[in-house]
Design an enzyme around this catalytic site. Structure first.
Site, PDB file in Angstrom:
ATOM      1  N   ASP A  18       0.817  -1.212   0.000  1.00 59.47           N
ATOM      2  CA  ASP A  18       0.000   0.000   0.000  1.00 59.47           C
ATOM      3  C   ASP A  18       0.856   1.268   0.000  1.00 59.47           C
ATOM      4  O   ASP A  18       0.523   2.239   0.675  1.00 59.47           O
ATOM      5  CB  ASP A  18      -0.922  -0.023   1.228  1.00 59.47           C
ATOM      6  CG  ASP A  18      -2.017   1.039   1.165  1.00 59.47           C
ATOM      7  OD1 ASP A  18      -2.382   1.440   0.050  1.00 59.47           O
ATOM      8  OD2 ASP A  18      -2.483   1.475   2.226  1.00 59.47           O
ATOM      9  N   LEU A  53     -11.214  -6.788  -1.479  1.00 63.08           N
ATOM     10  CA  LEU A  53     -11.009  -8.172  -1.850  1.00 63.08           C
ATOM     11  C   LEU A  53     -11.676  -9.058  -0.798  1.00 63.08           C
ATOM     12  O   LEU A  53     -11.475  -8.864   0.406  1.00 63.08           O
ATOM     13  CB  LEU A  53      -9.523  -8.514  -1.938  1.00 63.08           C
ATOM     14  CG  LEU A  53      -9.278  -9.902  -2.547  1.00 63.08           C
ATOM     15  CD1 LEU A  53      -9.281  -9.816  -4.073  1.00 63.08           C
ATOM     16  CD2 LEU A  53      -7.968 -10.495  -2.067  1.00 63.08           C
ATOM     17  N   CYS A  70     -26.458 -10.166  -2.785  1.00 64.62           N
ATOM     18  CA  CYS A  70     -26.289  -9.432  -1.519  1.00 64.62           C
ATOM     19  C   CYS A  70     -25.903  -7.970  -1.760  1.00 64.62           C
ATOM     20  O   CYS A  70     -25.042  -7.670  -2.585  1.00 64.62           O
ATOM     21  CB  CYS A  70     -25.211 -10.106  -0.679  1.00 64.62           C
ATOM     22  SG  CYS A  70     -24.867  -9.274   0.891  1.00 64.62           S
ATOM     23  N   CYS A 104     -20.630  -7.478   6.092  1.00 69.48           N
ATOM     24  CA  CYS A 104     -20.419  -8.455   5.018  1.00 69.48           C
ATOM     25  C   CYS A 104     -20.531  -9.880   5.565  1.00 69.48           C
ATOM     26  O   CYS A 104     -19.800 -10.258   6.497  1.00 69.48           O
ATOM     27  CB  CYS A 104     -19.042  -8.253   4.387  1.00 69.48           C
ATOM     28  SG  CYS A 104     -18.678  -9.468   3.077  1.00 69.48           S
TER      29      CYS A 104
END
Length: 320
Positions: free
Chosen positions: A136, A160, A193, A250
């Site tokens: 990153d 991801l 979803c 999630c």
């Protein structure tokens, strides 16, 4: 031909074994090539100003798409997953919330050190190799490479997702001029979803697989250096550094398991913070509390701004 294939497979097994030994949860390999499909997507995203004030996102466009511009003669991209899911989330008791990835020491340094050891082992065991390590910190489309390397799929929240551990992990890469056996991509398992989209309080996911960075709570609390737009007051849900909302809801994160990295564990002092402690935080306490932490990125003034922004909303509600 078969001899060359067996050499590639043996090298690849060696590298994946090294990754596991160093504590990486998953390791995937992809061919270092121009990301042709990503070019129009990235250009469109930038043209729509979804990067907000993050001007650096528009820099090095070619390098983001072509790994050979980062490493001469690049042949392979090694993508890695490193877990950061905490044993306990102390946010609920502290009154103000910081993203889980920032509970402990700054991941840039922790993982970069591991990558350096990893790369040295590759050279020691396989031979002289030219390459660079990334976490990153450079124009690398890490989620795209991780997807190509079979580590998961990019979810509707832009992160991801991995079937075995959700999304609470860091991604890292080694780009090198060594040919390896490549892994193939996995299928998208988001299905119908839309929990991440529905839960985002600032509507930063306007459509599936598109994240408007200029509306994200993480952007406002970390990247934006000026005043936070008043229009978003009341949307923050007590976040003062980053945001985990789209990850917390999630369904795939039911598979998250606590990490084993001592350096990612929060200090006792941080875990004991209460609302009045955050309100009264001084520069000295900030420096002590977040020594070597990613939270230092927002700086003391930024954190105070974020807290004040939340309190303005609470003050307005009290008046009503």
């Amino acid at each position: 031909m078969s001899s060359n294939k067996s050499i590639l497979e043996r090298r690849t097994r060696q590298i994946k074994t090294m990754a596991k030994d160093l504590g990486f949860d998953f390791c995937g390999i992809s061919k270092a090539e121009f990301l042709e499909e990503e070019a129009p997507r990235l250009e469109s995203w930038l043209n729509q100003q979804m990067h907000g004030k993050m001007a650096y996102m528009a820099n090095h466009f070619d390098k983001r798409l072509d790994p050979t511009k980062l490493v001469d003669g690049a042949k392979s991209v090694i993508s890695l997953i490193y877990n950061y899911y905490p044993q306990r989330d102390f946010n609920e008791s502290s009154g103000y919330k910081i993203a889980k990835y920032a509970f402990g020491k700054d991941y840039h340094y922790v993982i970069k050190d591991l990558l350096k050891v990893f790369f040295q082992r590759i050279q020691d065991d396989i031979g002289e190799v030219n390459g660079r390590v990334f976490v990153d910190s450079a124009p690398v489309l890490e989620r795209v490479w991780a997807k190509k390397g079979g580590l998961g799929w990019i979810g509707k929240n832009g992160l991801l997702l991995n079937q075995k551990m959700g999304s609470f992990f860091f991604l890292a890469e080694i780009i090198l001029d060594l040919e390896l056996a490549c892994d193939g991509p996995v299928a998208d398992h988001c299905g119908t979803c839309t929990k991440c989209m529905d839960a985002c309080p600032t509507d930063a996911i306007p459509m599936p697989y598109v994240v408007d960075g200029s509306r994200c709570i993480s952007y406002f609390t970390i990247e934006l250096k000026e005043e936070i737009p008043a229009a978003f007051r009341g949307s923050y849900k007590d976040w003062i550094f980053g945001c985990d909302i789209c990850q917390d809801v999630c369904p795939w994160n039911r598979f998250s398991r606590p990490h084993r990295e001592e350096k990612f564990k929060p200090t006792e002092e941080l875990q004991q913070m209460k609302p009045h402690d955050w309100l009264e935080i001084t520069n000295d306490i900030f420096n002590r509390l977040f020594k070597g932490s990613a939270v230092k990125r927002t700086k003391y003034e930024g954190l105070k701004r974020n807290i004040a922004f939340l309190n303005q909303k609470k003050s307005d509600d009290h008046k009503i």
